[in-house]
Design an enzyme around this catalytic site. Structure first.
Site, mmCIF file in Angstrom:
data_model
loop_
_atom_site.group_PDB
_atom_site.id
_atom_site.type_symbol
_atom_site.label_atom_id
_atom_site.label_comp_id
_atom_site.label_asym_id
_atom_site.label_seq_id
_atom_site.Cartn_x
_atom_site.Cartn_y
_atom_site.Cartn_z
ATOM 1 C CG ASP A 19 -11.771 4.041 6.381
ATOM 2 O OD1 ASP A 19 -11.314 4.894 7.159
ATOM 3 O OD2 ASP A 19 -11.531 4.043 5.160
ATOM 4 C CE LYS B 176 -9.040 2.627 3.673
ATOM 5 N NZ LYS B 176 -9.182 4.024 3.344
ATOM 6 C CG HIS C 42 -1.750 1.252 1.328
ATOM 7 N ND1 HIS C 42 -2.933 1.365 0.638
ATOM 8 C CD2 HIS C 42 -1.572 2.429 1.974
ATOM 9 C CE1 HIS C 42 -3.457 2.556 0.871
ATOM 10 N NE2 HIS C 42 -2.651 3.216 1.682
ATOM 11 C CB SER D 279 -8.370 5.581 7.904
ATOM 12 O OG SER D 279 -8.775 5.715 6.588
ATOM 13 N NE ARG E 78 -9.855 10.668 10.097
ATOM 14 C CZ ARG E 78 -9.026 9.999 9.278
ATOM 15 N NH1 ARG E 78 -9.414 8.866 8.712
ATOM 16 N NH2 ARG E 78 -7.815 10.434 9.039
HETATM 17 N N1 URA Z 1 -5.865 7.400 3.229
HETATM 18 C C1 URA Z 1 -6.831 6.724 3.917
HETATM 19 O O1 URA Z 1 -7.327 5.705 3.459
HETATM 20 N N2 URA Z 1 -7.215 7.216 5.104
HETATM 21 C C2 URA Z 1 -6.690 8.328 5.667
HETATM 22 O O2 URA Z 1 -7.083 8.704 6.757
HETATM 23 C C3 URA Z 1 -5.698 9.032 4.943
HETATM 24 C C4 URA Z 1 -5.292 8.535 3.723
#
Ligand code: URA
Length: 440
Positions: free
Chosen positions: A161, A187, A82, A183, A168
């Protein structure tokens, strides 16, 4: 249990229990807890922070708010990578085929462009016919057959999320390490791989602008992964200048193909080989140096490129553009941006370079915009290069002159010139594992 008490405990700096975090996350996902109470909790977390264990538990609750992908139907070790996002970051297109060519499976879900950053799914869709949506049966069958599939995020992955991120975004609670880390990692945990390598970008084109912040984020994410039973490591890599020379979707596929042929830009090749080596190490193929050498071998012997081609064919794409990227549809307009000064290009505001590419059509200005896959920027000069007045700094590819002019104004405002050569910035700045942080 009452959400009111959970908010009050975090407001007073206490550590929340698994039951409390699960109550808050589940309630918010199913709608029984309203936005205003979750906003208050997020702000309390922002101000009071979370322990490493508390963050890992929050992440697990967020991951479990939706489908947990079960990759056990795919044989062998499954790895995932990622990137926290940058400009010109097409590493997945090189790293995933190299890793798969070494026999390690990659069942990867990627994202689309976000703000000034590009996304792998958009780049893959630049390949005519390429499908980025596969149902689970097709996805598993492809990974079992060729060792690799890269698709868009599908199904009901970490819905908590999705809602919390949107909240947020409008409650000034984005820039908080426990919240960013949970966050991203929710995933990744839900996507089901055994091992995860994170590429945390740092610099003026990244979401994290300083090295210390980036290392802290990397440490938080590695702790979450390891706490939840996944081998996890992170590289912190430079994003003070775009990666490689191509910014824009089909142009980045072309650069990725050149790199798999062994003719890629030095910076991009280095980051790809370090990431591929890191993934192979996490998969248990040996120490980092041996794994990096194996990755390099896959570049030299053409097996990485052959694997990319195989994936394109498997996902319905036209492989002729992999064999000959000149067959990509070309932009209507080629426009050269000239240097207004002589000296050195001391600094590029990489975020603004990314936005310039968006203005040319390579990204979306509004959610519903479609992408012009042929649009983008070829950088001719990068930070640290000497330049003469009137020399070409960059070539823009777009559909019309008006877009080129708008992007040119922004692009030139993003350049800082100097008379002296700037100090080079290291490309790989730190590695974070469960054993600690090594700064380079
Ligand atoms: N990417 C994400 O998936 N979440 C965040 O909070 C910031 C960047």
């Amino acid at each position: 249990m009452r959400m009111y008490d959970i908010i009050a405990r975090k407001r007073d700096g206490e550590v929340l229990s698994r039951e409390e975090l699960a109550f808050a996350v589940q309630g918010y996902t199913d709608g029984s807890i309203p936005d205003y109470q979750m906003s208050a909790l997020l702000m309390a977390i922002y101000l009071k922070g979370m322990t490493s264990e508390e963050t890992a538990v929050l992440t697990d609750c967020m991951a479990r708010s939706g489908d947990m992908v079960d990759l056990s139907g795919i044989k062998g070790v499954k790895v995932d990578k990622h990137s926290t996002g940058g400009v010109g970051d097409k590493t997945t297109l090189v790293v995933a085929p190299i890793v798969a060519a070494c026999g390690v499976k990659m069942a990867k879900m990627s994202g689309r462009g976000l703000g000034h950053t590009g996304g792998t799914v958009d780049k893959m869709e630049a390949i005519p016919g390429m499908k980025t949506v596969l149902d689970q049966k097709e996805f598993f069958a492809q990974v079992n057959k060729i060792g690799l599939a890269v698709i868009g995020q599908s199904g009901n992955l970490a819905p908590a999320d999705k809602k919390m991120y949107a909240l947020r975004d409008v409650t000034a609670t984005i820039g908080c390490i426990p919240l960013i880390a949970s966050s991203i990692m929710s995933k990744k945990l839900a996507a089901g791989s055994d091992a995860i390598l994170l590429d945390v970008k740092t610099g003026n084109g990244a979401f994290m602008k300083t090295l210390d912040e980036s290392i802290a984020l990397a440490e938080a994410m590695v702790a979450i992964g390891e706490h939840n039973g996944r081998r996890t490591a992170a590289l912190v890599t430079d994003m003070d200048t775009p990666l490689g020379y191509a910014v824009g979707n089909s142009m980045e596929v072309t650069e990725a193909v050149e790199t798999l042929r062994g003719h890629g830009p030095e910076d991009f090749t280095t980051v790809c080989l370090d990431l591929a080596g890191g993934l192979l190490e996490l998969a248990g193929l040996g120490g980092f140096d041996a794994c990096r050498a194996l990755a390099e071998e896959m570049m030299k012997n053409g097996k990485g490129l052959a694997k990319l081609r195989e994936m394109v064919v498997a996902q319905g794409g036209d492989p002729s553009v992999i064999d000959d990227p000149a067959l990509f549809e070309q932009a209507a307009l080629r426009y050269e941006v000239k240097s207004p000064k002589s000296g050195y290009l001391a600094r590029m505001n990489t975020e603004q370079v990314g936005i310039s590419a968006v203005l040319l059509g390579a990204g979306r200005e509004k959610k519903e915009d479609s992408i012009d896959f042929s649009a983008g920027i070829t950088l001719c000069k990068k930070a640290g290069d000497a330049v003469e007045k009137g020399e070409t700094l960059a070539v823009f590819y777009t559909s019309d002159e008006e877009k080129a002019k708008r992007a040119e104004e922004l692009y030139l405002s993003a350049m800082t010139f100097s008379e002296t050569k700037p100090e080079p910035i290291p490309l790989i700045m730190a590695k974070v594992t469960r054993d600690g942080v090594v700064r380079f």
